[in-house]
Scaffold this motif. Structure first.
Motif, PDB file in Angstrom:
ATOM      1  N   PRO A 103       0.800  -1.235   0.000  1.00  0.00           N
ATOM      2  CA  PRO A 103       0.000   0.000   0.000  1.00  0.00           C
ATOM      3  C   PRO A 103       0.828   1.278   0.000  1.00  0.00           C
ATOM      4  CG  PRO A 103      -0.107  -1.107   2.132  1.00  0.00           C
ATOM      5  CD  PRO A 103       0.545  -2.061   1.188  1.00  0.00           C
ATOM      6  N   SER A 104       2.069   1.197   0.498  1.00  0.00           N
ATOM      7  CA  SER A 104       2.909   2.397   0.519  1.00  0.00           C
ATOM      8  C   SER A 104       3.300   2.849  -0.886  1.00  0.00           C
ATOM      9  CB  SER A 104       4.173   2.146   1.344  1.00  0.00           C
ATOM     10  OG  SER A 104       4.965   1.126   0.767  1.00  0.00           O
ATOM     11  N   LEU A 105       3.059   2.006  -1.885  1.00  0.00           N
ATOM     12  CA  LEU A 105       3.410   2.366  -3.260  1.00  0.00           C
ATOM     13  C   LEU A 105       2.388   3.310  -3.885  1.00  0.00           C
ATOM     14  CD1 LEU A 105       5.652   1.803  -5.291  1.00  0.00           C
ATOM     15  CD2 LEU A 105       4.351  -0.166  -6.124  1.00  0.00           C
ATOM     16  N   ALA A 106       1.217   3.423  -3.292  1.00  0.00           N
ATOM     17  CA  ALA A 106       0.193   4.314  -3.851  1.00  0.00           C
ATOM     18  C   ALA A 106       0.682   5.762  -3.900  1.00  0.00           C
ATOM     19  CB  ALA A 106      -1.093   4.216  -3.029  1.00  0.00           C
ATOM     20  N   THR A 128      -1.201  13.628   2.332  1.00  0.00           N
ATOM     21  CA  THR A 128      -1.843  12.823   3.358  1.00  0.00           C
ATOM     22  C   THR A 128      -1.364  11.380   3.320  1.00  0.00           C
ATOM     23  OG1 THR A 128      -3.966  12.181   4.330  1.00  0.00           O
ATOM     24  CG2 THR A 128      -3.846  12.192   1.945  1.00  0.00           C
ATOM     25  N   ILE A 129      -0.730  10.977   2.214  1.00  0.00           N
ATOM     26  CA  ILE A 129      -0.118   9.652   2.140  1.00  0.00           C
ATOM     27  C   ILE A 129       1.352   9.815   1.743  1.00  0.00           C
ATOM     28  CG2 ILE A 129      -2.229   8.366   1.632  1.00  0.00           C
ATOM     29  CD1 ILE A 129      -1.480   8.447  -1.343  1.00  0.00           C
ATOM     30  N   GLY A 130       2.161   8.874   2.157  1.00  0.00           N
ATOM     31  CA  GLY A 130       3.543   8.884   1.707  1.00  0.00           C
ATOM     32  C   GLY A 130       4.558   9.256   2.769  1.00  0.00           C
ATOM     33  N   ILE A 131       5.811   9.172   2.367  1.00  0.00           N
ATOM     34  CA  ILE A 131       6.950   9.416   3.253  1.00  0.00           C
ATOM     35  C   ILE A 131       7.932  10.372   2.590  1.00  0.00           C
ATOM     36  CG2 ILE A 131       6.797   7.186   4.424  1.00  0.00           C
ATOM     37  CD1 ILE A 131       8.967   6.154   2.503  1.00  0.00           C
ATOM     38  N   ALA A 132       8.863  10.891   3.377  1.00  0.00           N
ATOM     39  CA  ALA A 132       9.882  11.797   2.852  1.00  0.00           C
ATOM     40  C   ALA A 132      11.227  11.459   3.483  1.00  0.00           C
ATOM     41  CB  ALA A 132       9.522  13.251   3.154  1.00  0.00           C
TER      42      ALA A 132
END
Length: 323
Positions: A50-53, A189-193
Motif C-alpha cells: 500500500p505504501s506504493l500508492a 496525506t499519504i507517503g513518506i519523505a
C-alpha cells in the motif's frame, strides 16, 4: 450524467479543441479490456504494497509538471541526454517497475495501442482508490512525449523548499490556481519523505547560518530532530502525515494548521489568507467534500500539456523511445 463526467466535460471545454481526442473510454474499440487490465493489476499488487500508492500518485504530478502529462518522466537517460529521472526531484520516485508491469500486460493484449502517459494517469487513480481514497474520472487518449530533460524537471517541479510565491507561479505556469495548489498538496496525506532532501534544513540550517525554521512548531521540531539526527541524513524517512500516512484523509491539513507540515511548501500554505481559509474550510467539512474537490483538481492537472492525435508516439517500452 454523473457529477464527475460533468467536471470532465467542463474542464475540457475550458481547455479548448486541442483536447478533442481525449475522452472517457478512449480505448473502447481499440483495446476494450485496457482499463480493466490496469485496475486488476493495481488491485492485485497495491494491497500487498500500500505504501506504493503515494509514489505512483507523485509520479503523475511530476510527469504533468514537465512538458505536460506525456510520460516523459519514465524515459531513461542516454549517453547523450540526462532524462527527467536523473533530476533531484525524481531521484526518490518509485514505481517504475510497477508501470512496466502494467505496460507489458497491455502490450500482450493490444500491441502499440495504450500509451504510457495514460497508464500513469489510470494507475495513479486506481492506486488511490484501492487504498480507500477518492475516485475521479480519467479520460484517455494521451500520447507519449519524445523529449525528457533533467534540467526541465528541476526547473518546473515545485520543490519541498518552495515558498508561497514560487508555488503559485509554478502552478500558474501549468494553468492551475491556488485552489488546485491547496487540494493537490492534500496528496501529502499519504507517503513518506527523506530527511536530507526534504526538510532537514528546516531543523538545522534554515537561514544558511544554522538555526531552525521559526514557522515550524518547536515541539514538532524536537520530535523530527530525534529521528533526523543530522542535516546530512539521507537514509531516515518520515511520514508526511504521521499516524495515518496510508490513509487518504484530512489529517494532513490539520497538521499544517498546527504548524506541523513537514515541508516549507506545506508551511507556505498558511502564509496566505486565501489558502489558509480554504484549508480551514476543508478540515471543517466532510471528508467527501475533500474527495470531490481533490478529484476535480486531479482531472484538471491530468489535462496539462497532453499530446493527442499524431503528436508524440505510443511507446512499446515506457523507458525508451521507439526505434
Amino acid at each position: 450524467m454523473g457529477c464527475s463526467a460533468i467536471i470532465v466535460l467542463s474542464v475540457l471545454g475550458l481547455l479548448g479543441s486541442s483536447l478533442a481526442d481525449l475522452q472517457l473510454d478512449f480505448y473502447a474499440k481499440t483495446c476494450p479490456n485496457a482499463e480493466k487490465i490496469v485496475l486488476d493489476y493495481v488491485k492485485k499488487h497495491i494491497p500487498n504494497a500500500p505504501s506504493l500508492a503515494a509514489p505512483l500518485l507523485r509520479m503523475q504530478f511530476h510527469d504533468c509538471f514537465v512538458r505536460g502529462c506525456d510520460a516523459s518522466v519514465l524515459l531513461n537517460s542516454t549517453s547523450s541526454n540526462q532524462a527527467e529521472k536523473s533530476a533531484v526531484p525524481n531521484q526518490t520516485l518509485r514505481g517504475f517497475g510497477f508501470i512496466d508491469g502494467v505496460k507489458s500486460l497491455l502490450e500482450a493484449e493490444c500491441p502499440g495501442v495504450v500509451s504510457c502517459a495514460d497508464i500513469i494517469s489510470l494507475v495513479a487513480r486506481d492506486a488511490v482508490v484501492t487504498i480507500g481514497g477518492p475516485f475521479w474520472e480519467v479520460q484517455t487518449g494521451r500520447r507519449d512525449g519524445l523529449i525528457s530533460n533533467a534540467t526541465e524537471a528541476l526547473n518546473n517541479i515545485p520543490a519541498p523548499t518552495s515558498n508561497f510565491t514560487t508555488l503559485v507561479s509554478k502552478f500558474a505556469n501549468k494553468g492551475l490556481d491556488i485552489k488546485d495548489l491547496v487540494l493537490l498538496s492534500g496528496a501529502h496525506t499519504i507517503g513518506i519523505a527523506h530527511c536530507n532532501q526534504s526538510f532537514a534544513a528546516r531543523l538545522y540550517n534554515f537561514t544558511g547560518h544554522g538555526g531552525e525554521d521559526p514557522s515550524l512548531d518547536s515541539e514538532y521540531a524536537v520530535h523530527l530532530k530525534a529521528k533526523c539526527k543530522t542535516p546530512l541524513d539521507n537514509t531516515t524517512i518520515f511520514e508526511m502525515d504521521p499516524g495515518s500516512f496510508r490513509t487518504f484523509d484530512l489529517s494532513y491539513y490539520k497538521y499544517v494548521l498546527k504548524r506541523r507540515g513537514l515541508f516549507v511548501s506545506d508551511a507556505a500554505l498558511i502564509t496566505n489568507y486565501n489558502t489558509k481559509s480554504q484549508i480551514i474550510q476543508l478540515t471543517e467539512g466532510p471528508l467527501s467534500n475533500f474527495y470531490e474537490e481533490f478529484g476535480k483538481s486531479m482531472v484538471k492537472m491530468s489535462l496539462v500539456g497532453v499530446k493527442t492525435g499524431s503528436s508524440g508516439e505510443i511507446r512499446k517500452h515506457c523507458a525508451v523511445l521507439n526505434s
